[in-house]
Design a protein around this motif. Structure first.
Motif, mmCIF file in Angstrom:
data_model
loop_
_atom_site.group_PDB
_atom_site.id
_atom_site.type_symbol
_atom_site.label_atom_id
_atom_site.label_comp_id
_atom_site.label_asym_id
_atom_site.label_seq_id
_atom_site.Cartn_x
_atom_site.Cartn_y
_atom_site.Cartn_z
ATOM 1 N N ASP A 145 0.872 -1.182 0.000
ATOM 2 C CA ASP A 145 0.000 0.000 0.000
ATOM 3 C C ASP A 145 0.910 1.234 0.000
ATOM 4 O O ASP A 145 1.749 1.394 0.898
ATOM 5 N N GLU A 146 0.728 2.062 -1.002
ATOM 6 C CA GLU A 146 1.601 3.236 -1.191
ATOM 7 C C GLU A 146 1.669 4.112 0.065
ATOM 8 O O GLU A 146 2.748 4.507 0.519
ATOM 9 N N GLY A 147 0.481 4.401 0.652
ATOM 10 C CA GLY A 147 0.436 5.285 1.824
ATOM 11 C C GLY A 147 1.137 4.662 3.031
ATOM 12 O O GLY A 147 1.865 5.341 3.766
ATOM 13 N N GLU A 148 0.907 3.368 3.249
ATOM 14 C CA GLU A 148 1.574 2.697 4.390
ATOM 15 C C GLU A 148 3.085 2.708 4.216
ATOM 16 O O GLU A 148 3.830 2.924 5.176
ATOM 17 N N ARG A 150 4.856 4.889 2.717
ATOM 18 C CA ARG A 150 5.352 6.243 3.037
ATOM 19 C C ARG A 150 5.379 6.448 4.542
ATOM 20 O O ARG A 150 6.342 6.958 5.106
ATOM 21 N N ARG A 151 4.284 6.021 5.232
ATOM 22 C CA ARG A 151 4.223 6.212 6.692
ATOM 23 C C ARG A 151 5.331 5.442 7.402
ATOM 24 O O ARG A 151 5.820 5.852 8.446
#
Ligand code: SF4
Length: 413
Positions: A145-148, A150-151
């Motif tokens: 997952d792209e957002g995860e 990054r986080r």
């Protein structure tokens, strides 16, 4: 009292990364400590080669040279971990493997693993890895997952993971693992399922699924001069404090249960609490740890075990290099520590490690061992169940037991 035994597996710790992920507690040097003259990467690789020779000299003295059918069998597994070993120049990987083959022996069908990151600047050349002898690559995917990603401070995208797996396959790497994290801040059950489905679509052979753990090695007292961990940088400490607030034990349990069901339905074997594989792709290296077999280990922070003594190298890089590559005189063992395992501790360790596996332990072990006192409690709490393997009665963890394994293990020490 057990006797020391020669190693069946070897671990090499190569500690450099492009950047440090804020949750990571491995012995890692990143940024300016991993690039440029201050990093002394070549010195570190040469020191690891020297330590390989030094430890092999000691094994020759204790057990003789490696020989098929002899008291010291060639290795069944070699594991290059880190750090990001796929960043190491292939010439160095080849040199280190040549020392391993020459001084330790390696069986012809050995599992030879390289840890790698999937990003284009980190994944290296899988064809070259195959050529020098790696049979397995373990990618630190962590999420799809792209957002995860990054986080988590990762430097790759889901597409990079797909490209890394495809590259490894095209190069003829026979076994591919993906590491994935659950209980990630802000990760819903649905997002975790999407990551699992996306991982399965890439057709890996092995999945290691870990709950994100945010420990504090400084508080545990393992970051001193002889310690096997490095201090946590202040930025990483702040990141962990914020991330902890967004973790959730109940959600993590649901995520674990979901993975168990989904992978079983796909024909995968959950052969260890955190590890699933297609049949025949169980990690031989990690099985050596859980079966409490002896293993050798080199590099900063690495741990070795000979069946009786556990030995570790200190995490700090410069004293490690100074001991092994002295300006004058002979190379010496790097700083670190050792501990003799008492028979009582050995019994507890054997039970705890074996209970991590889906085949569990012989039921007879519950007659006379710390398990005797806890069996009834664990069965009535739904943590342990009876089963039979090849006509032998055995005890293993239930799904609930896997989720609450630490409660049982605390009673067994
Ligand atoms: S890439 Fe892996 S070893 Fe390196 S800092 Fe991140 S989690 Fe740690």
């Amino acid at each position: 009292m057990s006797k020391p035994r020669p190693p069946v597996a070897l671990y090499l710790h190569l500690p450099f990364c492009l950047a440090r992920c804020p949750y990571c507690d491995f012995v890692v040097y990143a940024g300016g400590d991993a690039r440029g003259p201050r990093a002394r990467t070549e010195h570190l690789y040469a020191a690891v080669a020297r330590e390989l020779e030094l430890r092999a000299d000691a094994l020759d003295g204790r057990f003789g040279r490696p020989d098929v059918g002899g008291p010291r069998e060639p290795l069944r597994s070699v594991y290059f971990g880190g750090g990001t070993p796929s960043l190491v120049p292939v010439e160095w990987l080849e040199r280190l493997l040549a020392v391993v083959r020459d001084r330790y022996g390696v069986v012809s069908d050995a599992e030879v693993t390289l840890e790698a990151n999937p990003g284009p600047e980190e994944r290296g050349d899988p064809a070259a890895f195959r050529r020098v002898g790696f049979t397995r690559i373990s990618f630190g995917a962590q999420s799809l997952d792209e957002g995860e990603l990054r986080r988590l401070g990762r430097r790759h995208s889901p597409d990079d993971v797909a490209a890394a797996v495809a590259g490894a396959r095209a190069a003829g790497i026979g076994s591919v693992n993906l590491d994935l994290l659950y209980d990630v801040p802000g990760q819903s059950l649905a997002a975790w399922e999407t990551t699992l489905q996306a991982a399965l679509a890439l057709r890996p052979d092995h999945l290691s699924l870990y709950a994100l753990t945010l420990d504090d090695p400084d508080a545990e007292g393992i970051t001193g001069r002889e310690g096997d961990h490095l201090p946590t940088p202040p930025g990483a400490r702040r990141w962990r404090e914020r991330a902890r607030l967004e973790q959730d034990e109940d959600r993590a349990a649901d995520q674990y249960g979901l993975a168990t069901d989904l992978l079983a339905a796909e024909g995968w074997r959950g052969y260890e609490i955190s590890n699933w594989s297609r049949p025949g792709h169980e990690s031989r290296h990690n099985l050596a740890y859980w079966e409490r077999r002896p293993y050798e280990a080199v590099g900063p922070g690495a741990h070795a075990f000979d069946g009786v003594v556990r030995r570790w190298n200190a995490a700090t890089k410069d004293p490690y290099i100074a001991a092994l590559l002295p300006a004058q005189g002979a190379a010496a063992e790097p700083p670190g520590g050792r501990e003799t395992i008492t028979p009582e501790t050995a019994t507890s360790e054997r039970i705890i490690l074996a209970l991590r596996l889906d085949v569990g332990v012989p039921a007879a072990w519950a007659d006379r061992s710390p398990l005797a006192d806890s069996r009834e409690w664990a069965e009535s709490a739904g943590l342990l169940e009876s089963m039979e393997v090849g006509g032998e009665a055995r005890l293993r963890l239930t799904l609930r037991g896997r989720l609450l394994s630490n409660e049982l293990f605390a009673r067994l020490v």
